[in-house]
Scaffold this motif. Structure first.
Motif, PDB file in Angstrom:
ATOM      1  N   LEU A 109       0.836  -1.201   0.000  1.00 23.91           N
ATOM      2  CA  LEU A 109       0.000   0.000   0.000  1.00 23.91           C
ATOM      3  C   LEU A 109       0.873   1.254   0.000  1.00 23.91           C
ATOM      4  N   ILE A 110       0.262   2.352  -0.415  1.00 23.72           N
ATOM      5  CA  ILE A 110       0.914   3.662  -0.296  1.00 23.72           C
ATOM      6  C   ILE A 110       0.622   4.149   1.121  1.00 23.72           C
ATOM      7  N   THR A 111       1.657   4.527   1.871  1.00 21.07           N
ATOM      8  CA  THR A 111       1.419   5.036   3.227  1.00 21.07           C
ATOM      9  C   THR A 111       1.203   6.544   3.140  1.00 21.07           C
ATOM     10  N   TYR A 112       0.103   6.972   3.697  1.00 21.87           N
ATOM     11  CA  TYR A 112      -0.277   8.379   3.591  1.00 21.87           C
ATOM     12  C   TYR A 112      -0.322   8.993   4.991  1.00 21.87           C
ATOM     13  N   TYR A 113       0.592   9.931   5.230  1.00 26.57           N
ATOM     14  CA  TYR A 113       0.693  10.605   6.525  1.00 26.57           C
ATOM     15  C   TYR A 113      -0.160  11.856   6.457  1.00 26.57           C
ATOM     16  N   ARG A 114      -1.138  11.928   7.317  1.00 29.11           N
ATOM     17  CA  ARG A 114      -2.064  13.057   7.259  1.00 29.11           C
ATOM     18  C   ARG A 114      -2.482  13.495   8.661  1.00 29.11           C
ATOM     19  N   ALA A 115      -3.096  14.673   8.698  1.00 27.31           N
ATOM     20  CA  ALA A 115      -3.578  15.180   9.991  1.00 27.31           C
ATOM     21  C   ALA A 115      -4.838  14.406  10.381  1.00 27.31           C
ATOM     22  N   SER A 116      -5.080  14.305  11.690  1.00 23.71           N
ATOM     23  CA  SER A 116      -6.260  13.553  12.119  1.00 23.71           C
ATOM     24  C   SER A 116      -7.542  14.361  11.889  1.00 23.71           C
ATOM     25  N   THR A 117      -7.421  15.679  11.687  1.00 23.50           N
ATOM     26  CA  THR A 117      -8.626  16.458  11.376  1.00 23.50           C
ATOM     27  C   THR A 117      -8.544  16.934   9.926  1.00 23.50           C
ATOM     28  N   ASN A 118      -9.644  17.536   9.457  1.00 24.48           N
ATOM     29  CA  ASN A 118      -9.665  18.015   8.071  1.00 24.48           C
ATOM     30  C   ASN A 118      -9.181  19.446   7.922  1.00 24.48           C
ATOM     31  N   ARG A 119      -8.602  19.987   9.017  1.00 24.35           N
ATOM     32  CA  ARG A 119      -8.188  21.387   8.928  1.00 24.35           C
ATOM     33  C   ARG A 119      -6.722  21.533   8.499  1.00 24.35           C
ATOM     34  N   SER A 120      -6.341  20.829   7.464  1.00 26.89           N
ATOM     35  CA  SER A 120      -4.990  20.999   6.926  1.00 26.89           C
ATOM     36  C   SER A 120      -5.025  20.620   5.451  1.00 26.89           C
ATOM     37  N   ARG A 121      -3.892  20.833   4.783  1.00 28.28           N
ATOM     38  CA  ARG A 121      -3.849  20.522   3.351  1.00 28.28           C
ATOM     39  C   ARG A 121      -4.080  19.043   3.058  1.00 28.28           C
ATOM     40  N   SER A 122      -4.005  18.209   4.084  1.00 31.60           N
ATOM     41  CA  SER A 122      -4.294  16.787   3.867  1.00 31.60           C
ATOM     42  C   SER A 122      -5.700  16.611   3.290  1.00 31.60           C
ATOM     43  N   ALA A 123      -6.599  17.539   3.661  1.00 33.94           N
ATOM     44  CA  ALA A 123      -8.003  17.364   3.286  1.00 33.94           C
ATOM     45  C   ALA A 123      -8.197  17.316   1.767  1.00 33.94           C
ATOM     46  N   GLN A 124      -7.408  18.128   1.033  1.00 33.24           N
ATOM     47  CA  GLN A 124      -7.590  18.100  -0.432  1.00 33.24           C
ATOM     48  C   GLN A 124      -7.085  16.765  -1.007  1.00 33.24           C
ATOM     49  N   VAL A 125      -6.060  16.202  -0.364  1.00 30.36           N
ATOM     50  CA  VAL A 125      -5.554  14.896  -0.820  1.00 30.36           C
ATOM     51  C   VAL A 125      -6.622  13.820  -0.545  1.00 30.36           C
ATOM     52  N   ASP A 126      -7.260  13.900   0.644  1.00 34.25           N
ATOM     53  CA  ASP A 126      -8.338  12.947   0.962  1.00 34.25           C
ATOM     54  C   ASP A 126      -9.446  13.018  -0.087  1.00 34.25           C
ATOM     55  N   TRP A 127      -9.811  14.245  -0.410  1.00 35.76           N
ATOM     56  CA  TRP A 127     -10.879  14.448  -1.391  1.00 35.76           C
ATOM     57  C   TRP A 127     -10.494  13.805  -2.724  1.00 35.76           C
ATOM     58  N   PHE A 128      -9.266  14.038  -3.175  1.00 38.48           N
ATOM     59  CA  PHE A 128      -8.854  13.502  -4.471  1.00 38.48           C
ATOM     60  C   PHE A 128      -8.771  11.968  -4.433  1.00 38.48           C
ATOM     61  N   ILE A 129      -8.319  11.420  -3.292  1.00 37.71           N
ATOM     62  CA  ILE A 129      -8.280   9.954  -3.151  1.00 37.71           C
ATOM     63  C   ILE A 129      -9.704   9.392  -3.307  1.00 37.71           C
ATOM     64  N   ALA A 130     -10.668  10.089  -2.722  1.00 34.69           N
ATOM     65  CA  ALA A 130     -12.065   9.633  -2.836  1.00 34.69           C
ATOM     66  C   ALA A 130     -12.571   9.791  -4.274  1.00 34.69           C
ATOM     67  N   GLU A 131     -12.168  10.869  -4.951  1.00 35.01           N
ATOM     68  CA  GLU A 131     -12.556  11.044  -6.362  1.00 35.01           C
ATOM     69  C   GLU A 131     -12.035   9.877  -7.204  1.00 35.01           C
ATOM     70  N   LEU A 132     -10.811   9.464  -6.897  1.00 38.06           N
ATOM     71  CA  LEU A 132     -10.184   8.390  -7.685  1.00 38.06           C
ATOM     72  C   LEU A 132     -10.655   7.007  -7.232  1.00 38.06           C
ATOM     73  N   ASP A 133     -11.325   6.970  -6.068  1.00 35.67           N
ATOM     74  CA  ASP A 133     -11.835   5.715  -5.516  1.00 35.67           C
ATOM     75  C   ASP A 133     -10.701   4.707  -5.272  1.00 35.67           C
ATOM     76  N   ILE A 134      -9.644   5.193  -4.624  1.00 33.05           N
ATOM     77  CA  ILE A 134      -8.467   4.329  -4.411  1.00 33.05           C
ATOM     78  C   ILE A 134      -8.162   4.159  -2.916  1.00 33.05           C
ATOM     79  N   GLU A 135      -9.184   4.355  -2.071  1.00 36.49           N
ATOM     80  CA  GLU A 135      -8.947   4.243  -0.616  1.00 36.49           C
ATOM     81  C   GLU A 135      -8.315   2.905  -0.253  1.00 36.49           C
ATOM     82  N   ASP A 136      -8.648   1.851  -1.022  1.00 38.70           N
ATOM     83  CA  ASP A 136      -8.130   0.513  -0.696  1.00 38.70           C
ATOM     84  C   ASP A 136      -6.648   0.354  -1.053  1.00 38.70           C
ATOM     85  N   LYS A 137      -6.072   1.346  -1.709  1.00 37.26           N
ATOM     86  CA  LYS A 137      -4.643   1.261  -2.054  1.00 37.26           C
ATOM     87  C   LYS A 137      -3.799   2.060  -1.066  1.00 37.26           C
ATOM     88  N   ILE A 138      -4.465   2.631  -0.074  1.00 40.73           N
ATOM     89  CA  ILE A 138      -3.790   3.575   0.829  1.00 40.73           C
ATOM     90  C   ILE A 138      -3.819   3.062   2.264  1.00 40.73           C
TER      91      ILE A 138
END
Ligand code: GSH
Length: 235
Positions: free
Chosen positions: A42-71
């Motif tokens: 899997l790809i290891t993705y280091y992110r903030a535990s809340t959505n109040r950081s730039r991680s949130a846009q990466v989360d959104w794009f991961i969901a757009e691509l429907d690749i949560e199972d690769k992360i």
């Protein structure tokens, strides 16, 4: 002549009888092993535990691509400064977001624009040309390298806000930010960062009044299922 699968069944029966089930797993595993192993990583993705950081846009794009199972998600409590612990965060400067890739060298990539560009290139189904990708990434880089530094600095803020008039003119002529006029990673970055900055910065224009095309564009993107699933439901 004995068909191949019968040969294989005979081998399995012999192995079960002599050595038990584990050996059969080994035979099965030996078929296409390398490819399966690569797929499991899997790809290891280091992110903030809340959505109040730039991680949130990466989360959104991961969901757009429907690749949560690769992360594999590593969520860090920024309030507790978990991101500053080198044992928890692979980012060389202990920020988020950051990714450790699933390649042989476990390459670490950082800077949200770069992470978004990487995911777009690897998983995007839009069949974009290299030139279209460069166009898309011009926007993610512009936001981080030019727009944000301008508007967070009091001295250059007003000049920075002037760029929004250019965005307004673009969005009067097409639905999405890039000239190929399809939803892309450029729209994820523009939408996420403009709506976050609107909450954070003094004097940020009220788009409803000043930039109606931009306001409509943001509302349309925020209504997307993946945005709702990640940025609204998990807020
Ligand atoms: N330009 C970087 C900025 C990274 C960044 O500053 N992230 C913030 C959260 S939005 C952070 O990790 N702050 C914690 C700290 O500086 O200790 C990017 O886009 O990834």
């Amino acid at each position: 002549e004995t068909p191949f699968f019968l040969d294989l069944s005979i081998v399995c029966v012999v192995l079960i009888t002599r050595f038990g089930f584990q050996s059969v797993d080994l035979v099965g595993g030996a078929i296409g092993t390398r490819r399966d192993l690569a797929r499991c990583k899997l790809i290891t993705y280091y992110r903030a535990s809340t959505n109040r950081s730039r991680s949130a846009q990466v989360d959104w794009f991961i969901a757009e691509l429907d690749i949560e199972d690769k992360i594999k998600y590593v969520k860090m409590d920024m309030g507790q400064e978990e991101h500053k612990d080198p044992a928890k965060n692979a980012h060389p400067f202990f920020k988020v977001p950051c990714m450790k890739l699933d390649d042989k060298n476990e390459t670490v990539i950082f800077e949200s624009a770069n992470i978004l560009g990487y995911l777009a290139k690897r998983f995007d189904g839009f069949d974009l040309s290299e030139e279209q990708r460069r166009e898309m990434e011009s926007w993610t880089i512009w936001l981080n390298a030019s727009f944000i530094p301008a508007v967070v600095n009091e001295k250059t803020r007003e000049r920075g806000y002037e760029s929004l008039d250019i965005l307004e003119n673009i969005l009067k002529t097409r639905d999405f930010i890039c000239t190929f006029n399809k939803f892309s990673v450029a729209d994820v970055a523009v939408t996420y960062l403009l709506s976050s900055l609107a909450r954070l910065l003094p004097g940020f224009p009220n788009f409803e009044e000043s930039h109606p095309a931009l306001a409509a564009y943001l509302a349309k993107n925020q209504a997307r299922e993946a945005y709702q699933k990640t940025l609204v439901a998990q807020a």
